[in-house]
Design an enzyme around this catalytic site. Structure first.
Site, PDB file in Angstrom:
ATOM      1  N   THR A  12      -2.351  -1.974  13.848  1.00  0.00           N
ATOM      2  CA  THR A  12      -1.050  -2.585  13.585  1.00  0.00           C
ATOM      3  C   THR A  12      -0.779  -2.564  12.083  1.00  0.00           C
ATOM      4  O   THR A  12      -1.698  -2.500  11.270  1.00  0.00           O
ATOM      5  CB  THR A  12      -0.990  -4.030  14.111  1.00  0.00           C
ATOM      6  OG1 THR A  12      -1.892  -4.862  13.367  1.00  0.00           O
ATOM      7  CG2 THR A  12      -1.357  -4.088  15.593  1.00  0.00           C
ATOM      8  N   GLY A  13       0.498  -2.595  11.735  1.00  0.00           N
ATOM      9  CA  GLY A  13       0.860  -2.509  10.325  1.00  0.00           C
ATOM     10  C   GLY A  13       0.380  -1.206   9.718  1.00  0.00           C
ATOM     11  O   GLY A  13      -0.171  -1.184   8.613  1.00  0.00           O
ATOM     12  N   GLY A  19      -3.473   0.035   6.460  1.00  0.00           N
ATOM     13  CA  GLY A  19      -3.269   0.380   7.867  1.00  0.00           C
ATOM     14  C   GLY A  19      -3.090   1.872   8.069  1.00  0.00           C
ATOM     15  O   GLY A  19      -3.692   2.468   8.970  1.00  0.00           O
ATOM     16  N   TYR A 150      -0.800 -18.320   1.790  1.00  0.00           N
ATOM     17  CA  TYR A 150      -1.422 -17.027   2.065  1.00  0.00           C
ATOM     18  C   TYR A 150      -2.935 -17.172   2.254  1.00  0.00           C
ATOM     19  O   TYR A 150      -3.503 -16.669   3.233  1.00  0.00           O
ATOM     20  CB  TYR A 150      -1.129 -16.049   0.930  1.00  0.00           C
ATOM     21  CG  TYR A 150      -1.833 -14.717   1.091  1.00  0.00           C
ATOM     22  CD1 TYR A 150      -1.479 -13.848   2.126  1.00  0.00           C
ATOM     23  CD2 TYR A 150      -2.855 -14.336   0.223  1.00  0.00           C
ATOM     24  CE1 TYR A 150      -2.129 -12.633   2.285  1.00  0.00           C
ATOM     25  CE2 TYR A 150      -3.502 -13.127   0.376  1.00  0.00           C
ATOM     26  CZ  TYR A 150      -3.139 -12.274   1.406  1.00  0.00           C
ATOM     27  OH  TYR A 150      -3.788 -11.078   1.575  1.00  0.00           O
TER      28      TYR A 150
END
Length: 249
Positions: A12-13, A19, A150
């Site tokens: 994903t990403g 990625g 984050y």
């Protein structure tokens, strides 16, 4: 012979950065790779660069319907998953006093909620003895200023690796977290603080690293390959630091 010959991987990403580099490396090692990304144009470009082993499925991991579509596509292709790299997420640094509800929802929606439901929805499609890799970060243990949301989101991801490794052990499924240090990606450029150029910011990050530089996405991809392959067959529940020594020295 590639290390992932005959395997099916999901990244994903995967449109850019770590990625993309990982999806590319997995394909080079013989895997059929399903890539996801929010931007169709960037995703199509990534698939074209990787070649015939790559299959793009546009979607946002914070959208549960998009996740359903991803795994329905894999099922319709008659495939089951051997490697899942839940990489999609975002980097965002905001001082505590400036954190808004929108910032909180955006960061946790991608990094925590998106990771959780990516793995949950993949479970029926995972082969026994599969490898799950979660994208953590060195910030989860370092507590950088302005990293309130984050860093907490990545600490949650680290916790997922422990609990899921325990929960899925009866199926032989290994779950590990990959924790990159500063890496030269579009996300790093996007995290450049106000008043600095991207080059200045990269230099500041590199100056903190014992190895004296930031990493390249391909170096993170090599670590992901290790966790994906049989080379790490007796490893589960760990956080692999790929950070030039910044969290250890």
């Amino acid at each position: 012979m590639g290390q992932l010959d005959g395997k099916v991987a999901v990244v994903t990403g995967a449109s850019k950065g770590i990625g993309f580099a990982t999806a590319q490396r997995f394909a080079e090692e013989g895997a059929t790779v399903y890539l996801t990304g929010r931007g169709k144009t960037a995703l199509d470009s990534a698939v074209a660069q990787i070649g015939p082993r790559a299959i793009g499925v546009p979607g946002d991991v914070s959208d549960l319907a998009a996740l359903d579509q991803l795994f329905a596509t894999i099922e319709a292709d008659g495939q089951r998953i051997d490697v899942l790299f839940a990489n999609a997420g975002m980097t965002a640094f905001v001082p505590l006093a400036n954190v808004t509800e929108e910032h909180y929802e955006q960061v946790t929606g991608l990094n925590v909620r998106g990771t959780l439901f990516t793995v949950q929805k993949a479970l029926p499609f995972l082969n026994d003895n599969a490898s799950i890799i979660l994208a953590s970060s060195t910030t989860a243990a370092r507590g950088p200023a302005t990293g309130t949301v984050y860093a907490a989101s990545k600490a949650a991801v680290r916790s997922f690796a422990r609990t899921w490794a325990n929960e899925l052990k009866d199926r032989g499924i290994r779950v590990n977290a990959l924790a990159p240090g500063g890496t030269e990606t579009p996300a790093m450029v996007g995290a450049t603080p106000e008043g600095l150029t991207a080059e200045e910011f990269r230099g500041m990050v590199a100056a903190q690293v014992p190895m004296g530089r930031v990493s390249q996405p391909e170096e993170q991809a090599a670590a992901a390959l290790f966790l994906a392959s049989g080379q790490s067959s007796y490893i589960t529940g760990i956080e692999l630091l790929v950070d030039g020594g910044i969290n250890s020295i």
